[in-house]
Design a protein around this motif. Structure first.
Motif, short mmCIF file in Angstrom:
data_model
loop_
_atom_site.label_atom_id
_atom_site.label_comp_id
_atom_site.label_asym_id
_atom_site.label_seq_id
_atom_site.Cartn_x
_atom_site.Cartn_y
_atom_site.Cartn_z
N LYS A 160 -5.05 -0.43 -25.91
CA LYS A 160 -5.05 0.98 -26.32
C LYS A 160 -6.36 1.33 -27.03
O LYS A 160 -6.99 2.35 -26.74
N GLU A 161 -6.77 0.46 -27.95
CA GLU A 161 -7.98 0.74 -28.72
C GLU A 161 -9.24 0.63 -27.84
O GLU A 161 -10.19 1.39 -28.00
N ALA A 162 -9.22 -0.30 -26.91
CA ALA A 162 -10.38 -0.49 -26.04
C ALA A 162 -10.59 0.73 -25.14
O ALA A 162 -11.72 1.19 -24.95
N PHE A 163 -9.51 1.28 -24.58
CA PHE A 163 -9.62 2.48 -23.75
C PHE A 163 -10.17 3.64 -24.57
O PHE A 163 -11.09 4.34 -24.15
N ALA A 164 -9.60 3.87 -25.76
CA ALA A 164 -10.00 5.00 -26.59
C ALA A 164 -11.45 4.86 -27.03
O ALA A 164 -12.21 5.84 -27.06
N ALA A 165 -11.84 3.64 -27.39
CA ALA A 165 -13.21 3.41 -27.87
C ALA A 165 -14.23 3.66 -26.77
O ALA A 165 -15.31 4.20 -27.02
N CYS A 166 -13.89 3.27 -25.56
CA CYS A 166 -14.80 3.47 -24.42
C CYS A 166 -15.10 4.96 -24.26
O CYS A 166 -16.26 5.36 -24.11
N ALA A 167 -14.07 5.78 -24.32
CA ALA A 167 -14.24 7.22 -24.18
C ALA A 167 -15.03 7.78 -25.36
O ALA A 167 -15.92 8.63 -25.18
N PHE A 168 -14.73 7.32 -26.54
CA PHE A 168 -15.45 7.76 -27.75
C PHE A 168 -16.94 7.48 -27.63
O PHE A 168 -17.78 8.34 -27.90
N ILE A 169 -17.28 6.26 -27.24
CA ILE A 169 -18.69 5.86 -27.15
C ILE A 169 -19.43 6.75 -26.15
O ILE A 169 -20.53 7.24 -26.42
N MET A 170 -18.82 7.00 -25.00
CA MET A 170 -19.47 7.84 -23.99
C MET A 170 -19.67 9.26 -24.51
O MET A 170 -20.73 9.86 -24.35
N ASP A 171 -18.65 9.80 -25.17
CA ASP A 171 -18.75 11.16 -25.72
C ASP A 171 -19.86 11.24 -26.77
O ASP A 171 -20.61 12.23 -26.82
N GLU A 172 -19.97 10.25 -27.60
CA GLU A 172 -20.99 10.25 -28.66
C GLU A 172 -22.40 10.12 -28.09
O GLU A 172 -23.34 10.74 -28.59
N ILE A 173 -22.55 9.29 -27.06
CA ILE A 173 -23.86 9.15 -26.43
C ILE A 173 -24.32 10.51 -25.91
O ILE A 173 -25.47 10.90 -26.08
N LYS A 174 -23.38 11.24 -25.29
CA LYS A 174 -23.74 12.54 -24.71
C LYS A 174 -24.10 13.56 -25.78
O LYS A 174 -24.75 14.56 -25.47
N LYS A 175 -23.66 13.34 -27.01
CA LYS A 175 -23.99 14.28 -28.10
C LYS A 175 -25.24 13.87 -28.87
O LYS A 175 -25.99 14.73 -29.33
N ARG A 176 -25.46 12.56 -29.04
CA ARG A 176 -26.41 12.10 -30.06
C ARG A 176 -27.63 11.35 -29.54
O ARG A 176 -28.69 11.37 -30.18
N ALA A 177 -27.48 10.64 -28.43
CA ALA A 177 -28.57 9.73 -28.03
C ALA A 177 -29.71 10.52 -27.39
O ALA A 177 -29.48 11.29 -26.45
N PRO A 178 -30.95 10.34 -27.86
CA PRO A 178 -32.08 11.10 -27.33
C PRO A 178 -32.56 10.56 -25.98
O PRO A 178 -33.54 9.81 -25.89
N LEU A 179 -31.82 10.95 -24.94
CA LEU A 179 -32.20 10.67 -23.55
C LEU A 179 -32.03 11.96 -22.78
O LEU A 179 -31.13 12.75 -23.07
N TRP A 180 -32.88 12.17 -21.78
CA TRP A 180 -32.84 13.39 -21.01
C TRP A 180 -32.96 13.06 -19.53
O TRP A 180 -33.82 12.27 -19.12
N LYS A 181 -32.09 13.69 -18.74
CA LYS A 181 -32.05 13.45 -17.30
C LYS A 181 -32.71 14.62 -16.57
O LYS A 181 -32.41 15.78 -16.87
N LYS A 182 -33.57 14.29 -15.63
CA LYS A 182 -34.16 15.32 -14.77
C LYS A 182 -33.65 15.10 -13.36
O LYS A 182 -33.77 14.02 -12.81
N GLU A 183 -33.04 16.15 -12.79
CA GLU A 183 -32.59 16.09 -11.40
C GLU A 183 -33.72 16.55 -10.49
O GLU A 183 -34.38 17.55 -10.78
N VAL A 184 -33.91 15.84 -9.39
CA VAL A 184 -34.91 16.22 -8.40
C VAL A 184 -34.17 16.62 -7.13
O VAL A 184 -33.27 15.91 -6.67
#
Lengths: 82, 136
Positions: free
Chosen positions: B101-125
């Motif tokens: 249960k905790e592993a599933f929830a943590a996986c989703a949390f980590i992905m959500d936080e990366i999308k909010k906080r981590a300074p990476l930017w994607k360029k679509e071509v």
């Protein structure tokens, strides 16, 4: 005082490159943004939606600058790719 | 484990680092390049801009937050940089804990936080050669 400004993604494109070396009197992150907009007016619209980071830590615009530091301008991020 | 790298990753290799004594569950999430943008346009490739030292710091902080909040044994984040084409791997999140249960929830949390906080930017071509930086 000299600081290094790092620009990324659409901000870097708008400024024509990164980094930008800024020479300023003592001031804040907000003052640095004003100076950047003076030098590169094309940045103004983008900066309204950008976060700032001082020496690799997210910061507010009233954060004081120090000589030799690095200011990063961070447009809305898109990590994860989903 | 935090990695930002241009080369592809192996899920098995990362998981093997997390399977230690006491671990009953390892949940992984793999993100990959879609062939279409959110608006439905065809995407021929994606490229990344990354503030590497700060991205690593933010990802490490997110990893530690997840371990603390969800009682994980360990967690790993691998994010690619450089250039990829549709079907290529982009990001791997792995969370290890005594129970699932905790592993599933943590996986989703980590992905959500990366999308909010981590300074990476994607360029679509796109097929016509135009491109755009993606937000959020």
């Amino acid at each position: 005082m000299k600081i290094t400004v790092l620009l990324f993604a659409q901000l870097r494109d708008a400024a024509g490159g990164s980094p930008i070396e800024l020479t300023m009197d003592n001031g804040t992150v907000g003052n640095a943004l004003e100076e950047l907009c003076r030098l590169h007016p094309s940045l103004e619209l983008h900066l309204q939606r950008a976060q700032t980071a001082w020496n690799e830590v997210y910061c507010k615009r009233d954060t004081p600058l120090q000589d030799g530091g690095t200011l990063a301008l961070i447009p809305p991020v898109s990590g994860g790719g989903i | 484990m935090i990695r930002i790298q241009p080369e592809d990753f192996s899920v098995d290799e990362v998981v093997s680092h997390l399977q230690t004594e006491g671990v009953g569950a390892v949940v992984t999430f793999t993100g990959s390049v879609r062939g279409t943008s959110r608006s439905g346009k065809e995407v021929v490739s994606v490229e990344w801009d990354v503030y590497i030292p700060m991205a690593k710091k933010e990802m490490e902080a997110i990893r530690e937050d997840a371990i603390s909040q969800y009682g994980l044994t360990n967690a790993a984040i691998v994010h690619r940089c450089g250039k990829q084409t549709p079907g290529d791997n982009l990001v791997l999140i792995a969370a290890a804990s005594p129970h699932r249960k905790e592993a599933f929830a943590a996986c989703a949390f980590i992905m959500d936080e990366i999308k909010k906080r981590a300074p990476l930017w994607k360029k679509e071509v796109y097929p016509d050669g135009t491109s755009s930086w993606i937000e959020g």
